[in-house]
Motif scaffolding. Structure first.
Motif, PDB file in Angstrom:
ATOM      1  N   ARG A   1       0.995  -0.931  -0.374  1.00 17.06           N
ATOM      2  CA  ARG A   1       0.123  -0.263  -0.554  1.00 17.06           C
ATOM      3  C   ARG A   1       0.437   0.982   0.188  1.00 17.06           C
ATOM      4  NH1 ARG A   1      -4.828   0.792  -1.672  1.00 17.06           N
ATOM      5  NH2 ARG A   1      -5.470   2.085   0.422  1.00 17.06           N
ATOM      6  N   VAL A   2       1.418   1.304  -1.604  1.00 16.99           N
ATOM      7  CA  VAL A   2       2.296   2.331  -1.076  1.00 16.99           C
ATOM      8  C   VAL A   2       1.438   3.457  -2.667  1.00 16.99           C
ATOM      9  CG1 VAL A   2       4.889   3.477  -1.812  1.00 16.99           C
ATOM     10  CG2 VAL A   2       4.425   1.902   0.369  1.00 16.99           C
ATOM     11  N   ALA A   3       2.308   4.668  -2.870  1.00 11.54           N
ATOM     12  CA  ALA A   3       1.319   4.985  -3.669  1.00 11.54           C
ATOM     13  C   ALA A   3       2.499   5.998  -4.110  1.00 11.54           C
ATOM     14  CB  ALA A   3      -0.176   5.948  -3.742  1.00 11.54           C
TER      15      ALA A   3
ATOM     16  N   LEU B   1      -6.059  10.627  -3.499  1.00 10.38           N
ATOM     17  CA  LEU B   1      -5.603   9.338  -2.936  1.00 10.38           C
ATOM     18  C   LEU B   1      -6.355   8.769  -1.587  1.00 10.38           C
ATOM     19  CD1 LEU B   1      -2.101   9.257  -3.741  1.00 10.38           C
ATOM     20  CD2 LEU B   1      -3.830   8.218  -5.209  1.00 10.38           C
ATOM     21  N   GLY B   2      -7.033  10.071  -0.812  1.00  4.06           N
ATOM     22  CA  GLY B   2      -7.652  10.247   0.731  1.00  4.06           C
ATOM     23  C   GLY B   2      -6.830   9.641   1.290  1.00  4.06           C
TER      24      GLY B   2
ATOM     25  N   GLN C   1       1.537  11.367   5.069  1.00  5.58           N
ATOM     26  CA  GLN C   1       1.179  10.422   5.174  1.00  5.58           C
ATOM     27  C   GLN C   1       2.658   9.967   3.721  1.00  5.58           C
ATOM     28  OE1 GLN C   1      -3.311   9.322   4.571  1.00  5.58           O
ATOM     29  NE2 GLN C   1      -2.245   7.794   4.323  1.00  5.58           N
ATOM     30  N   VAL C   2       3.201  11.303   3.478  1.00  5.14           N
ATOM     31  CA  VAL C   2       3.870  10.764   2.470  1.00  5.14           C
ATOM     32  C   VAL C   2       5.766  11.236   2.816  1.00  5.14           C
ATOM     33  CG1 VAL C   2       5.572  12.916   0.172  1.00  5.14           C
ATOM     34  CG2 VAL C   2       3.203  13.300   0.870  1.00  5.14           C
TER      35      VAL C   2
ATOM     36  N   VAL D   1       4.058   7.823  -0.970  1.00  4.41           N
ATOM     37  CA  VAL D   1       2.866   8.516  -0.302  1.00  4.41           C
ATOM     38  C   VAL D   1       2.408   6.842   0.469  1.00  4.41           C
ATOM     39  CG1 VAL D   1       0.229   8.756   0.454  1.00  4.41           C
ATOM     40  CG2 VAL D   1       1.960  10.297  -1.104  1.00  4.41           C
ATOM     41  N   VAL D   2       2.117   6.684   2.095  1.00  3.77           N
ATOM     42  CA  VAL D   2       2.015   5.628   2.522  1.00  3.77           C
ATOM     43  C   VAL D   2       0.427   5.231   2.732  1.00  3.77           C
ATOM     44  CG1 VAL D   2       2.573   3.674   4.557  1.00  3.77           C
ATOM     45  CG2 VAL D   2       4.098   4.810   3.566  1.00  3.77           C
ATOM     46  N   LEU D   3      -0.107   4.510   2.085  1.00  5.25           N
ATOM     47  CA  LEU D   3      -1.480   4.683   2.755  1.00  5.25           C
ATOM     48  C   LEU D   3      -1.968   3.712   3.587  1.00  5.25           C
ATOM     49  CD1 LEU D   3      -2.493   3.715  -1.265  1.00  5.25           C
ATOM     50  CD2 LEU D   3      -2.700   6.397  -0.066  1.00  5.25           C
TER      51      LEU D   3
END
Length: 162
Positions: A60-62, A98-99, A104-105, A159-161
């Protein structure tokens, strides 16, 4: 060929094939990336990239593509400070799509055309406005030019979601 060598070869083949996904273990949907191109940003798809990509389950990384200082029509100001402010607004819009929140960056990479020390104040001010105390890791890369000539600044993010 001796029995011992045959056993080693067969054992080696078994070891070498362990962990290779097969049709029975890999679900096609588990391998797809989710592409996010927010409607309130310039559409990058004609240029061969997406605004953001979410990795499959378990990762879950964007990754947010480089955001320049273009407004929603693709127009760029010739002013460096204006482009930096707009690029961070674009990054924030991508996070919203991305919500995700700025905290979270995990990583930023910024590219600056004809970088010099005078540009650091503009960069620092904008990063602090967006991220406050939750400053992500960051790399600044001076470059002679970016994708299009009027572009002076670009920022990409990992970004770590939740």
């Amino acid at each position: 060929m001796s029995r011992a060598i045959k056993k080693l070869l067969i054992g080696g083949l078994i070891i070498m094939t362990m962990g290779i996904p097969t049709a029975a273990t890999a679900n096609e949907n588990d391998l797809k990336l989710t592409i996010v191109n927010p409607q309130n940003l310039y559409d990058p798809s004609p240029n061969g990239y997406s605004t953001a990509v979410i990795t499959p389950r378990g990762g879950r990384v964007a990754y947010i593509s480089g955001q320049g200082g273009q407004d929603s029509t693709g127009a760029l100001s010739p002013d460096f400070a204006v482009q930096v402010k707009q690029a961070y607004a674009n990054l924030h819009a991508a996070l919203d799509a991305l919500g995700a929140r700025p905290d979270q960056v995990a990583k930023l990479t910024v590219f600056v055309v004809d970088h010099d020390v005078s540009k650091l104040e503009v960069l620092t001010r904008n990063v602090k406005e967006v991220f406050g105390e939750a400053l992500p890791a960051q790399t600044l890369i001076p470059v002679p030019k970016l994708a299009i000539d009027p572009m002076l600044f670009e920022v990409e993010a990992v970004v770590v979601l939740d």
